[in-house]
Design an enzyme around this catalytic site. Sequence first.
Site, short mmCIF file in Angstrom:
data_model
loop_
_atom_site.label_atom_id
_atom_site.label_comp_id
_atom_site.label_asym_id
_atom_site.label_seq_id
_atom_site.Cartn_x
_atom_site.Cartn_y
_atom_site.Cartn_z
CB SER A 268 -9.16 25.16 7.04
OG SER A 268 -9.97 26.23 7.70
CG ASP B 22 -12.50 27.01 11.20
OD1 ASP B 22 -12.23 27.34 12.41
OD2 ASP B 22 -12.12 27.29 9.86
CG ASP C 291 -7.93 27.08 10.57
OD1 ASP C 291 -9.12 26.93 10.69
OD2 ASP C 291 -7.42 26.81 9.27
CG ASP D 115 -9.28 30.61 10.08
OD1 ASP D 115 -10.20 29.67 10.52
OD2 ASP D 115 -9.36 31.04 9.06
#
Length: 448
Positions: free
Chosen positions: A95, A238, A240, A242
């Site tokens: 992440s 961010d 990844d 999400d």
Amino acid sequence: MAKYFGTYGIRGKLDTLTPGFTLRMCSAFGTYIRGGRVLVGRDARLSGTMLEHAAVAGLLSAGCEVLGLGIVPLPTLEFEIKRLSAAGGLMITASHNPPDWNGLKFADKDGIGISREEGERIERIFEKGDFNTAEWNKLGKVEHYSLALEEHADALRKCIEKRHILKEAPKVVLDCGNGTASLIAPKLFKEFGCRITTLNAQLDGSFPGRNSEPTPQNLKGLMDAVVALNADMGVAWDGDADRVIFIDEKGGYIYGDKSFALCVDIALRERKGYVVTTVATSNAVADVTKERGGLIEYVKVGGPYLSRRAKELNAVIAGEEAGGVLWPAVHLGKDGFLTAFKVLERICKDGRSLSSLIADMPAYYNAKTKVECPAEKKLAILRKFKEKVRRDGRINDLDGMRVDFEDSWVIVRASGTENLMRIFAEAKSQKKADKILRKYKRIVETLR
Ligand code: MG
């Protein structure tokens, strides 16, 4: 208590997250879900290929078959799990953590992240080495699936009324942080009719552009660019993708609780129903929910808890204060793209600036601090704290201890990774938030 699993999967540097560890943990996961087809994706981190190969070997040995999506955003993987009726998914990502980290985010057949509690069961299989082992002539196949990005993009297109955006042709600066947002965001923003400028929109697992956590410090470049280019807004994701953070047309950083409140407003205008959020979320969200005729439901902090409850309640929207919002009509994971497009659509539809839309949201102020405390004392402190404060206000002990007063609240939570208790207070003025924080910090200190 889970040893490796956090609120959503496992994270670490390569000294702990070794290929051997990854292989065994993926065998344990494959055993836990009893085989079936598992989708595997990763972000662009430099250790991703190595860990992916270990993960695939582990999954195959436990009797799974693997569909590799390659480098994709996390929401794309979660979306495809449901669409392709897979048995589960694995995203190899850390992440927003630094580039030398990586992680394993496991998801179930609904595309819902494996929580800490489910992780504990997987860890038991891991510790005992109690793996399913596929016979030599029954090993599953590994195939590549190249349509995931386009199919996710298509689902996003269907949720947005493009004509409002085309008409306004807003000027937008996108900061993809060298993460997986680069694969979808620039293309769709352009297609919807935005005049875009991109920052850090090349995939690069060493994150040369900025640190991948979208904090105010890390988004200085984006804020400056929005002002210099006289843009209508800035958007940053961010690693990844999400989570998403917005910058208003004045270059101001909008905290995730404010943008979530705006998203709740958007969603409840479309349909009435449940709003799911964590116990650490601003009352701004509860106020907007009430005002728009929705019902609020609180869960523990962590993406999987939001997703699970959103599914159970057929919720309209769910989200947390760090910029993660999920739109259950599309899929059950946080989706930084859909969130960005919904806000963009609203700005264009209403013909208003982002700062003025945010100014309509209820204003709250917050203060936070931490108190050092040994790991073995955390639970006892929370217990004693509950006893001590139970007459002060309404107690919620879902996750840590939250005390609600008339229009303010405080929460004390044990850090999952450090020897700390975190304390967070929110009130209608900064002075009041600071005062509440001081009072309850003193109480926690006396209980150590
Ligand atoms: Mg993330």
